[in-house]
Design an enzyme around this catalytic site. Structure first.
Site, PDB file in Angstrom:
ATOM      1  N   GLU A  61      -9.774  78.929  67.509  1.00  0.00           N
ATOM      2  CA  GLU A  61     -10.816  79.599  66.692  1.00  0.00           C
ATOM      3  C   GLU A  61     -11.104  81.082  67.564  1.00  0.00           C
ATOM      4  O   GLU A  61     -10.745  81.209  68.425  1.00  0.00           O
ATOM      5  CB  GLU A  61     -12.277  78.613  67.093  1.00  0.00           C
ATOM      6  CG  GLU A  61     -13.467  79.422  66.933  1.00  0.00           C
ATOM      7  CD  GLU A  61     -13.787  79.536  65.382  1.00  0.00           C
ATOM      8  OE1 GLU A  61     -14.237  80.802  65.257  1.00  0.00           O
ATOM      9  OE2 GLU A  61     -13.539  78.715  64.534  1.00  0.00           O
TER      10      GLU A  61
ATOM     11  N   CYS B  95     -15.568  74.501  52.509  1.00  0.00           N
ATOM     12  CA  CYS B  95     -17.111  74.894  52.210  1.00  0.00           C
ATOM     13  C   CYS B  95     -16.966  75.533  50.891  1.00  0.00           C
ATOM     14  O   CYS B  95     -17.987  76.056  50.168  1.00  0.00           O
ATOM     15  CB  CYS B  95     -17.861  75.718  53.174  1.00  0.00           C
ATOM     16  SG  CYS B  95     -17.119  77.238  53.604  1.00  0.00           S
TER      17      CYS B  95
END
Length: 376
Positions: free
Chosen positions: A262, A334
């Site tokens: 990340e 998403c």
């Protein structure tokens, strides 16, 4: 769900509020199915949904008005303030907190930022609640450090009024643009991570780390990912764009080799804290660019889990995954439109199963979990 501001035409954030909720779900499912119409899907699973109101764990409030009478909410397109303290998306616990915060703004002399005049200091209040223990995280987004000493001096009163305030910070956002936060975060409490817990997995939220805003549906999403991975007895996996580690930490067993990547160092600190608490020994998390990390690796795990931002994973990572050919790709998205484009680039895979998760009721947005398996 009834909303007075929507009825009055003052807020249109929930653009589908006039649409009955079953119709919202049906429309989202139809949209997803149309995007994947060119692909054979072995199993479509029924959409997962939660409450229609009071589900959000986070409020992003524009601060306007005067220092004596601050207003919390948003700015209408004509520039006038819209009070969102009673927004039905928020839990009932938020409204009394907002009342205290208005008093605090006046006591501390935190002048609300005036967008038209480019004057004032306090731009936003960002409030997050833990569904695990009810603790709160509060971030003051300021134009500069001019009022920081006043803010700090007044904090004891605020902490006395709101003992559930566990994490407080100030974020400095000096730019006159519609940008929610700046790069500089100044911690104002010793505790700097809000504890959360989904499905017995401890998770942590820091001020600048991303976290899902609909905890009940997010918990279902993580649990589903864990179930799908466990069915295939995966022993090694990557969790790319891993955030605070929610997916990887749910899917990893004691013997699983897990690498989580990340870009946000704040999120990685949260993931490492969770892994340590779980006692996972074969897990590592690093603050790196996910695509750069993956394409530099010569060894590929059995499963690659991706949870990218709205832009998707992109051609470079798709080409690399196609070349290296892990057995499975678990794609959480998403933005189903970019996910569908990415899947089209992964021609060596077939879609084993797909499930929609309605993380954002009353809007056209949703999350989707897709399991891709390498063609035999």
């Amino acid at each position: 769900m009834h909303c007075a501001q929507y009825t009055a035409g003052r807020c249109r954030s929930c653009q589908w509020l006039d649409k009955p909720y079953p119709q919202q779900l049906a429309d989202k499912q139809h949209h997803l199915e149309s995007l994947l119409a060119g692909h054979a899907v072995t199993q479509w699973l029924a959409p997962v949904f939660g409450r229609e109101s009071t589900f959000r764990n986070k409020a992003k409030m524009v601060v306007s008005g005067s220092v004596e009478r601050p207003l919390l909410g948003m700015l209408h397109r004509d520039g006038t303030p819209v009070d969102l303290c009673a927004c039905p998306l928020y839990p009932p616990s938020f409204e009394p907190v907002f009342t205290v915060l208005k008093t605090f703004i006046a006591r501390a002399g935190l002048t609300p930022y005036n967008v038209a005049r480019k004057r004032g200091e306090l731009k936003f209040l960002l409030l997050t609640e833990s569904t695990y223990n009810g603790e709160l995280m509060l971030r003051f987004v300021l134009r500069s450090e001019t009022k920081l000493a006043q803010l700090i001096a007044a904090l004891p009163w605020l902490q006395q009024q709101l003992p559930q305030l566990a994490v407080i910070s100030a974020n400095i956002q000096p730019v006159h643009m519609a940008i929610l936060e700046g790069e500089r975060e100044i911690p104002l409490t010793e505790q700097q991570a809000l504890p959360e817990r989904f499905n017995q997995v401890p998770l942590y939220i820091r001020p600048q780390s991303f976290f899902q805003t609909n905890p009940p549906v997010a918990a279902s999403l993580y649990a589903t990912a864990r179930q799908w991975v466990q069915e295939h007895e995966v022993h090694s996996m990557w969790d790319l764009f891993c955030g605070v580690g929610g997916f990887g930490l749910h899917c990893a067993g004691p013997e699983t080799q897990l690498t989580g990547i990340e870009i946000s160092a704040e999120a990685i600190a949260c993931a490492r804290q969770s892994a340590e608490q779980l006692g996972l020994k074969n897990v590592s998390f690093a603050a790196l660019d996910s695509t750069r990390f993956a394409t530099a690796e010569a060894q590929i795990p059995e499963l690659v889990l991706v949870n990218p931002p709205r832009r998707g994973i992109g051609r470079e990572l798709c080409d690399y995954l196609s070349q290296m050919a892990p057995k499975f790709i678990l794609y959480s998205s998403c933005n189903a439109e970019t996910m569908a484009k990415d899947i089209s680039l992964l021609a060596g895979y077939h879609i084993e199963r797909v499930q929609l998760f309605d993380m954002f009721p009353h809007t056209s947005h949703y999350e989707v979990l897709t399991l891709l398996a390498l063609r035999r």
